[in-house]
Write an enzyme that holds these catalytic residues in place. Structure first.
Site, PDB file in Angstrom:
ATOM      1  N   LYS A  61      10.701 -17.049 -11.092  1.00 53.13           N
ATOM      2  CA  LYS A  61       9.239 -16.149 -10.481  1.00 53.13           C
ATOM      3  C   LYS A  61       8.875 -15.368 -11.530  1.00 53.13           C
ATOM      4  N   ARG A  83       0.990 -20.021 -12.315  1.00 46.54           N
ATOM      5  CA  ARG A  83       1.004 -19.484 -11.793  1.00 46.54           C
ATOM      6  C   ARG A  83       0.751 -20.431 -10.590  1.00 46.54           C
ATOM      7  N   GLU A 104      -2.322 -14.616 -13.434  1.00 50.81           N
ATOM      8  CA  GLU A 104      -2.656 -16.091 -12.676  1.00 50.81           C
ATOM      9  C   GLU A 104      -4.165 -17.181 -13.226  1.00 50.81           C
ATOM     10  N   HIS A 114       5.164 -16.257   7.631  1.00 50.34           N
ATOM     11  CA  HIS A 114       4.616 -16.479   6.572  1.00 50.34           C
ATOM     12  C   HIS A 114       6.075 -17.453   6.026  1.00 50.34           C
ATOM     13  N   HIS A 170      -0.801 -21.397   4.750  1.00 51.40           N
ATOM     14  CA  HIS A 170      -2.412 -20.259   4.613  1.00 51.40           C
ATOM     15  C   HIS A 170      -2.708 -20.813   5.916  1.00 51.40           C
ATOM     16  N   ASN A 214       2.648 -21.707  -5.337  1.00 49.02           N
ATOM     17  CA  ASN A 214       2.277 -21.850  -4.220  1.00 49.02           C
ATOM     18  C   ASN A 214       2.236 -22.496  -3.371  1.00 49.02           C
ATOM     19  N   LYS A 217       1.805  -8.293  -8.600  1.00 46.00           N
ATOM     20  CA  LYS A 217       0.152  -8.384  -7.710  1.00 46.00           C
ATOM     21  C   LYS A 217       0.626  -7.793  -5.950  1.00 46.00           C
ATOM     22  N   GLU A 232      11.029 -19.219   1.249  1.00 45.40           N
ATOM     23  CA  GLU A 232      10.048 -18.674   0.070  1.00 45.40           C
ATOM     24  C   GLU A 232      11.385 -19.169  -1.128  1.00 45.40           C
ATOM     25  N   HIS A 241       1.798 -23.198   0.544  1.00 40.34           N
ATOM     26  CA  HIS A 241       0.496 -22.466   0.879  1.00 40.34           C
ATOM     27  C   HIS A 241      -0.722 -22.171   1.518  1.00 40.34           C
ATOM     28  N   ARG A 263      -6.625   6.516 -10.993  1.00 35.81           N
ATOM     29  CA  ARG A 263      -6.720   5.347 -11.888  1.00 35.81           C
ATOM     30  C   ARG A 263      -5.372   4.202 -12.374  1.00 35.81           C
TER      31      ARG A 263
HETATM   32  N1  LIG Z   1     -16.679   6.659 -15.025  1.00 32.50           N
HETATM   33  C1  LIG Z   1     -16.933   7.113 -15.957  1.00 32.50           C
HETATM   34  O1  LIG Z   1     -16.326   8.155 -17.498  1.00 32.50           O
HETATM   35  C2  LIG Z   1     -17.890   8.629 -15.648  1.00 32.50           C
HETATM   36  C3  LIG Z   1     -18.291   9.552 -16.721  1.00 32.50           C
HETATM   37  C4  LIG Z   1     -19.157  10.499 -16.061  1.00 32.50           C
HETATM   38  C5  LIG Z   1     -19.730  10.234 -14.969  1.00 32.50           C
HETATM   39  N2  LIG Z   1     -19.063   9.185 -13.753  1.00 32.50           N
HETATM   40  C6  LIG Z   1     -19.515   9.806 -12.226  1.00 32.50           C
HETATM   41  O2  LIG Z   1     -21.089   9.670 -12.443  1.00 32.50           O
HETATM   42  C7  LIG Z   1     -21.895   9.629 -11.825  1.00 32.50           C
HETATM   43  C8  LIG Z   1     -22.709  10.509 -11.651  1.00 32.50           C
HETATM   44  O3  LIG Z   1     -23.757   9.923 -12.681  1.00 32.50           O
HETATM   45  P1  LIG Z   1     -25.279  10.369 -12.380  1.00 32.50           P
HETATM   46  O4  LIG Z   1     -25.642  11.128 -12.778  1.00 32.50           O
HETATM   47  O5  LIG Z   1     -26.413   8.837 -13.277  1.00 32.50           O
HETATM   48  O6  LIG Z   1     -26.104  10.308 -11.381  1.00 32.50           O
HETATM   49  P2  LIG Z   1     -26.474   9.422  -9.619  1.00 32.50           P
HETATM   50  O7  LIG Z   1     -25.461   7.641  -9.562  1.00 32.50           O
HETATM   51  O8  LIG Z   1     -26.060   9.697  -8.750  1.00 32.50           O
HETATM   52  O9  LIG Z   1     -28.167   8.593 -10.107  1.00 32.50           O
HETATM   53  C9  LIG Z   1     -28.875  10.299  -9.710  1.00 32.50           C
HETATM   54  C10 LIG Z   1     -29.767  10.093  -9.542  1.00 32.50           C
HETATM   55  O10 LIG Z   1     -30.910   8.933  -9.504  1.00 32.50           O
HETATM   56  C11 LIG Z   1     -31.425   8.301  -9.188  1.00 32.50           C
HETATM   57  N3  LIG Z   1     -31.231   6.848 -10.496  1.00 32.50           N
HETATM   58  C12 LIG Z   1     -30.648   6.636 -10.664  1.00 32.50           C
HETATM   59  N4  LIG Z   1     -31.507   6.052 -11.873  1.00 32.50           N
HETATM   60  C13 LIG Z   1     -33.434   5.896 -11.404  1.00 32.50           C
HETATM   61  C14 LIG Z   1     -34.297   5.710 -12.058  1.00 32.50           C
HETATM   62  N5  LIG Z   1     -33.987   5.256 -12.795  1.00 32.50           N
HETATM   63  N6  LIG Z   1     -35.240   6.317 -11.625  1.00 32.50           N
HETATM   64  C15 LIG Z   1     -35.537   6.927 -10.550  1.00 32.50           C
HETATM   65  N7  LIG Z   1     -34.364   7.510 -10.079  1.00 32.50           N
HETATM   66  C16 LIG Z   1     -32.806   6.948 -10.255  1.00 32.50           C
HETATM   67  C17 LIG Z   1     -30.033   7.761  -8.695  1.00 32.50           C
HETATM   68  O11 LIG Z   1     -30.510   6.808  -7.250  1.00 32.50           O
HETATM   69  C18 LIG Z   1     -30.114   9.601  -7.642  1.00 32.50           C
HETATM   70  O12 LIG Z   1     -30.448  10.020  -6.766  1.00 32.50           O
HETATM   71  C19 LIG Z   1     -20.439  11.059 -10.503  1.00 32.50           C
HETATM   72  O13 LIG Z   1     -20.184  10.306  -9.606  1.00 32.50           O
HETATM   73  C20 LIG Z   1     -19.919  11.224 -11.852  1.00 32.50           C
HETATM   74  O14 LIG Z   1     -18.216  10.720 -11.198  1.00 32.50           O
HETATM   75  C21 LIG Z   1     -18.391   8.771 -14.128  1.00 32.50           C
HETATM   76  N1  LIG Z   2       2.385  -8.982  -4.098  1.00 28.17           N
HETATM   77  C1  LIG Z   2       2.949 -10.863  -3.984  1.00 28.17           C
HETATM   78  O1  LIG Z   2       2.834 -11.524  -4.354  1.00 28.17           O
HETATM   79  C2  LIG Z   2       3.108 -11.232  -2.775  1.00 28.17           C
HETATM   80  C3  LIG Z   2       4.010 -12.175  -2.112  1.00 28.17           C
HETATM   81  C4  LIG Z   2       5.135 -13.025  -1.127  1.00 28.17           C
HETATM   82  C5  LIG Z   2       4.197 -12.347  -0.697  1.00 28.17           C
HETATM   83  N2  LIG Z   2       3.589 -10.935  -0.010  1.00 28.17           N
HETATM   84  C6  LIG Z   2       3.112 -10.486   1.333  1.00 28.17           C
HETATM   85  O2  LIG Z   2       4.187 -10.179   1.753  1.00 28.17           O
HETATM   86  C7  LIG Z   2       4.267  -9.656   3.298  1.00 28.17           C
HETATM   87  C8  LIG Z   2       5.019 -10.445   3.456  1.00 28.17           C
HETATM   88  O3  LIG Z   2       6.464  -9.729   2.981  1.00 28.17           O
HETATM   89  P1  LIG Z   2       7.959 -10.010   4.369  1.00 28.17           P
HETATM   90  O4  LIG Z   2       7.800 -11.086   5.054  1.00 28.17           O
HETATM   91  O5  LIG Z   2       8.881  -8.900   3.698  1.00 28.17           O
HETATM   92  O6  LIG Z   2       7.388  -8.881   5.690  1.00 28.17           O
HETATM   93  P2  LIG Z   2       7.756  -7.458   5.628  1.00 28.17           P
HETATM   94  O7  LIG Z   2       7.449  -6.311   5.065  1.00 28.17           O
HETATM   95  O8  LIG Z   2       6.499  -7.143   6.969  1.00 28.17           O
HETATM   96  O9  LIG Z   2       8.320  -7.161   6.829  1.00 28.17           O
HETATM   97  C9  LIG Z   2       9.072  -8.365   7.298  1.00 28.17           C
HETATM   98  C10 LIG Z   2       9.850  -7.122   8.372  1.00 28.17           C
HETATM   99  O10 LIG Z   2      11.174  -6.725   8.723  1.00 28.17           O
HETATM  100  C11 LIG Z   2      11.105  -5.569   8.836  1.00 28.17           C
HETATM  101  N3  LIG Z   2      12.338  -4.854   8.237  1.00 28.17           N
HETATM  102  C12 LIG Z   2      12.118  -5.171   6.924  1.00 28.17           C
HETATM  103  N4  LIG Z   2      13.165  -4.772   5.742  1.00 28.17           N
HETATM  104  C13 LIG Z   2      13.750  -4.644   7.058  1.00 28.17           C
HETATM  105  C14 LIG Z   2      15.210  -4.314   6.706  1.00 28.17           C
HETATM  106  N5  LIG Z   2      15.782  -4.228   5.021  1.00 28.17           N
HETATM  107  N6  LIG Z   2      15.610  -4.079   7.913  1.00 28.17           N
HETATM  108  C15 LIG Z   2      15.111  -4.440   8.945  1.00 28.17           C
HETATM  109  N7  LIG Z   2      13.603  -4.882   8.845  1.00 28.17           N
HETATM  110  C16 LIG Z   2      13.113  -4.680   8.174  1.00 28.17           C
HETATM  111  C17 LIG Z   2      10.050  -5.515   8.344  1.00 28.17           C
HETATM  112  O11 LIG Z   2       9.715  -3.769   9.606  1.00 28.17           O
HETATM  113  C18 LIG Z   2       8.812  -6.072   9.018  1.00 28.17           C
HETATM  114  O12 LIG Z   2       8.641  -5.919  10.475  1.00 28.17           O
HETATM  115  C19 LIG Z   2       3.074 -10.873   3.073  1.00 28.17           C
HETATM  116  O13 LIG Z   2       1.600  -9.322   3.634  1.00 28.17           O
HETATM  117  C20 LIG Z   2       2.027 -11.209   1.484  1.00 28.17           C
HETATM  118  O14 LIG Z   2       1.366 -11.534   1.824  1.00 28.17           O
HETATM  119  C21 LIG Z   2       3.039 -10.895  -1.596  1.00 28.17           C
HETATM  120 ZN   LIG Z   3       4.489 -16.872   0.018  1.00 25.45          ZN
END
Ligand SMILES: NC(=O)c1ccc[n+]([C@@H]2O[C@H](COP(=O)([O-])OP(=O)(O)OC[C@H]3O[C@@H](n4cnc5c(N)ncnc54)[C@H](O)[C@@H]3O)[C@@H](O)[C@H]2O)c1
Ligand SMILES: NC(=O)c1ccc[n+]([C@@H]2O[C@H](COP(=O)([O-])OP(=O)(O)OC[C@H]3O[C@@H](n4cnc5c(N)ncnc54)[C@H](O)[C@@H]3O)[C@@H](O)[C@H]2O)c1
Ligand SMILES: [Zn+2]
Ligand SMILES: [Zn+2]
Lengths: 364, 364
Positions: free
Chosen positions: B228, B242, B238, B266, B253, B246, B144, B186, B249, B123
């Site tokens: 940026k 932000r 965004e 790109h 795109h 684009n 992003k 860019e 873009h 997480r």
């Molecule tokens: N996110 C968190 O903070 C947190 C905390 C505790 C547990 N969990 C997760 O929760 C999951 C377990 O949850 P769960 O015990 O609710 O299991 P589940 O979602 O698998 O539900 C238990 C069973 O009851 C059935 N079911 C659900 N509601 C029903 C209803 N109203 N009537 C008839 N059948 C129904 C489902 O189909 C399933 O077969 C696990 O994956 C665990 O990791 C997450």
């Molecule tokens: N997160 C965001 O805000 C944001 C913004 C713009 C673009 N993007 C993403 O970025 C990606 C494109 O980025 P990019 O243009 O850097 O592409 P890329 O990461 O694919 O790099 C381009 C090419 O250069 C090569 N390469 C990288 N660094 C090198 C180096 N120093 N020497 C030799 N080769 C090198 C890579 O292997 C690749 O073949 C896209 O997926 C796009 O969606 C994201």
């Molecule tokens: Zn871009």
């Protein structure tokens, strides 16, 4: 209808609890400014769909919403990146945009999966939790969402708080009995960590709860969600305090892992784990009455309180060592210091833990 | 070494720019409280690994870090959930925990992928960006992160800010020439949207930039990252402003989509798109000199300024209609109102857009 708030500043949200309130879903969405312009995605599983999907979909459509649905197979296996990708496909094909919302109707599996879909679709759209299991009082509050990796549970995810949680106690009537008991295990845990009075009330009302008495259930969920909400609002991103929610989970998770996740329900595994934590508490000098009391209450709920004897002690110990809460030779455990109070103890010797695991494998 | 700050309250972070500064990576990690206790994961691609991975790994290990590495295939295809899952496997097997960090060394592909690994592993763990392309001045700043879905680019992701960005201009020396030109496209865009003076400087220093003159490059990246950073700090998630990033873009795109993502880089696609946006500007009553000037500067960088004639106009229009920025009959475009200034115009008729697409397909 009861209502409480998870207090997280600008990310605060309400939990609504009541019988039959799912019929007001469309209005509640509108109150929360989830409009009808962008389509919404309802995620559920086959078991839950059977009972509630048509009704929910109809009432949403009557409210003017365009509804896409995704029904996954029940069970932990649906918490995977592959299923996540399928959900994203559905969302894209239905034209969900940044103003859309994802609605989870189901237990923790559906909530965790749909929550991560909402967290990652277009880098985050809104999300609504409609828990339909008792256990999901825990999973639906707090914003932890995730899918599993083949090597570890819940390891790919996010913190993504819902807009609101809508808990309709009527939907619990269709739960299989074993799921009811397992859910009550996690629910009484909230008392064990935080609220002695709630444990006593629970003890006095076990029969009503097992019979799904609507008023008793609403009260218990209200208190249980309240404990969770309080802890979460003090520690949103699990820096420290939030760990206390894991009472019984260190041993519980190890048992789930060793038994292959299909023998014990989560609530059953942590019931055994809570007894184990209480036994460790005695080792640490606290009164033995804590373990006796914990065990009595869990037995009364029809929960297992001993480790199935065919599970191997070494395998359990090794699973425990891989637990995130393990550090160098001693282990971190949530330890009850009284009924309704716990501490985070990072000094629990692994020798004691092995001794308790052995004891838990003995005669019940 | 130059330094600037992305101002996001408690999520603020610095961008370091300089020649050879990658050799100080271990010390910089330590300054940012990324300790040696938990293993770190370095993500890069095969092209970048060849030149820099051994050196980075050695220097990190000399600094006491335990380093796991993941080398992906170069190119957009690596931005997938399948590759993400592989990265999580590496992270789990190497024992990364909540105190670990993920370090991206590469272009935008590696940064976006590794960033989403960091955002979702347990997480969310810490993340460091070491951009090695010119284009990555954009992708490495702003948080992003995302992978692609077969139906849409960047549609599964998160906002996850890095701890710092370390830009070593020396690493750009190995970039293929076409990537250099595309990156400069860019980069000059930051001037077109925000900073007329920068465009003029760019125009006067094109030769130095194309020759990767270290000082010119450091200055240009400093200004480009600065634009940026300023825009991002006013609109982290965004909400509105932000969107000006684009410029070029919308058409860009669509061209990438229609040409199958392997004909145009790109930066090349958005060069054509920026000329198109400038032509639309004239339609909206702004001076025709904007388009003339935009085209002249991009040509000087050796960038394409016309749509390859074999691309089908209807296909381009249909790709444009699917763009998120499209709303009911009229389209939303980022329109230059002068060199160094843009507006978000949501009233661009799709008839004009078709006319400009046709004109861009004409003789260069
Ligand atoms: N996110 C968190 O903070 C947190 C905390 C505790 C547990 N969990 C997760 O929760 C999951 C377990 O949850 P769960 O015990 O609710 O299991 P589940 O979602 O698998 O539900 C238990 C069973 O009851 C059935 N079911 C659900 N509601 C029903 C209803 N109203 N009537 C008839 N059948 C129904 C489902 O189909 C399933 O077969 C696990 O994956 C665990 O990791 C997450
Ligand atoms: N997160 C965001 O805000 C944001 C913004 C713009 C673009 N993007 C993403 O970025 C990606 C494109 O980025 P990019 O243009 O850097 O592409 P890329 O990461 O694919 O790099 C381009 C090419 O250069 C090569 N390469 C990288 N660094 C090198 C180096 N120093 N020497 C030799 N080769 C090198 C890579 O292997 C690749 O073949 C896209 O997926 C796009 O969606 C994201
Ligand atoms: Zn871009
Ligand atoms: Zn639990």
């Amino acid at each position: 209808m009861k209502q409480l708030t998870v207090d997280l500043g600008e990310r605060s949200y309400p939990i609504y609890i009541g019988e039959g309130i799912i019929s007001g879903l469309a209005a509640t969405l509108a109150n929360h400014k989830i409009g009808t312009k962008s389509p919404i995605l309802v995620v559920t599983d086959e078991n839950v769909a059977k009972f509630y999907l048509a009704q929910v979909k109809d009432s949403l459509e009557a409210g003017g919403y365009r509804v896409a649905t995704a029904v996954v197979a029940p069970g932990e296996k649906s918490k995977s990146l592959a299923v996540l990708e399928d959900m994203i496909t559905v969302a894209l094909e239905a034209g969900l945009d940044r103003s859309s919302a994802v609605i989870a109707i189901g237990g923790g599996v559906v909530g965790d999966l749909a929550g991560f879909v909402a967290a990652s679709y277009m880098r985050g759209i809104r999300f609504v939790q409609i828990p339909t299991t008792i256990l999901a009082h825990d999973s639906s509050v707090g914003g932890k969402v995730a899918v599993n990796h083949r090597l570890a549970k819940n390891v790919i995810g996010a913190f993504h708080q819902p807009e609101f949680v809508l808990y309709d106690t009527a939907t619990l009537k269709t739960l299989p009995e074993r799921e009811i008991r397992a859910g009550l295990s996690e629910l009484v845990k909230e008392g064990f960590i935080w609220d002695r009075e709630f444990v006593e009330w629970f003890d006095a009302n076990t029969d009503k709860l097992l019979a799904l008495d609507s008023e008793a259930l609403a009260h218990a969920l209200y208190i249980g969600c309240g404990v969770k909400a309080t802890v979460v609002s003090q520690d949103e991103r699990e820096g420290g305090l939030r760990a206390i929610l894991n009472l019984g989970h260190t041993i519980g998770h190890a048992l789930e892992a060793v038994s292959g996740y299909d023998e014990l329900l989560h609530g059953e595994a942590i019931a055994i784990g809570m007894v184990g934590a209480a036994m460790l508490s005695e080792k640490l000098g606290n009164p033995g009455s804590i373990a006796v009391e914990t065990e009595r209450i869990l037995r009364k709920l029809g929960l297992p309180v001993r480790i199935p004897s065919h599970l191997d002690t070494d395998a359990i110990m090794s699973a425990l060592m891989h637990d995130k809460k393990f550090k160098e030779g001693t282990m971190v455990f949530i330890i009850p210091t009284a009924i309704g109070e716990v501490e985070i103890n990072s000094n629990v010797s692994s020798v004691w833990v092995r001794e308790i695991v052995e004891r838990l494998k003995g005669e019940a």
